[in-house]
Design an enzyme around this catalytic site. Sequence first.
Site, PDB file in Angstrom:
ATOM      1  N   LYS A  12       0.851  -1.204   0.000  1.00 57.01           N
ATOM      2  CA  LYS A  12       0.000   0.000   0.000  1.00 57.01           C
ATOM      3  C   LYS A  12       0.876   1.240   0.000  1.00 57.01           C
ATOM      4  CE  LYS A  12       0.819   1.289   4.468  1.00 57.01           C
ATOM      5  NZ  LYS A  12       1.609   2.488   4.798  1.00 57.01           N
ATOM      6  N   ASP A 139      -3.035  -1.868   9.793  1.00 57.71           N
ATOM      7  CA  ASP A 139      -3.012  -1.859   8.327  1.00 57.71           C
ATOM      8  C   ASP A 139      -3.523  -3.158   7.711  1.00 57.71           C
ATOM      9  OD1 ASP A 139      -1.945   0.675   8.329  1.00 57.71           O
ATOM     10  OD2 ASP A 139       0.098   0.058   7.823  1.00 57.71           O
TER      11      ASP A 139
END
Length: 301
Positions: A12, A139
Amino acid sequence: MSGAVTVRVPAKVNAQLAVGAARPDGFHDLANVFLAVSLYDEVTATPAETLTVTCEGPDADKVPLDRTNLAARAAELLAARHGLSPDVHLHIAKDIPVAGGMAGGSADGAGALLACDALWGLNSSREELLEICAELGSDVPFSLVGGAALGTGRGEMLTELPVGGTFHWVFAVADGGLSTPTVFGEFDRLTAGAEIPEPTASPALLDALRTGDTTALAAALTNDLQAPALSLRPSLADTLTTGTEAGALAALVSGSGPTTAFLVKDAESARTVAAALTASGTCRTARVATSPTQGAVVLPA
């Protein structure tokens, strides 16, 4: 139970990382705009007599192979929920930078969770998998979901976001890693005594994503952890300057660093910026990727 299940899971980049003041539990409230990018780890789950983790790829020697690895913890949490013993061999093929602010460890947790769920034939609901992801780390839920999302709370509460195009990125991989808790600690030190606003998503940034406007997105990229990351690793400033001078539309530290991210106009610009970064000696290597991309997915056998 089948022989092996392999899951591909993306890295990401944070298009926006707005950080609030430290909470009583030590975490920070965030407004975290995640984009999944086309750099992937693959996690393969195979039946075994006991839980083991192996790893190959760049910096594999820096990946813990014990129960602290999020992939191992994912297998344990999923097994415990279903009264199973986590007897599985998890093999991680790394291609996401290690300790680089791109959620590689979180990706492996999400990948292992999905792989074990398939291997053990559990057919867990998405809600149940996301609950376990949130338990694993801030996350991890996004690694499962992919695409683009706004993470609030400590980043684990996700709202998926519409994206109207493809964005091109270059990632400069630094030597060594930066510990996320250390970077947050430096944030606290640098902002001590200051009034820290409530973190909120930037309307301009969300609009740029929705319309697929690269120039507008470049103008709206922000990361409140960039100053602390640069404070701990001043040499990253040279990397950021190099990429910008080579034609990147915007440059920022990715997450807690030390990987730096460069938004570029198109695939050709990406190759130019990557070549300049590699030649400059300000980073170890440069990788080209696009966003958004899908989250964790079981690969065909």
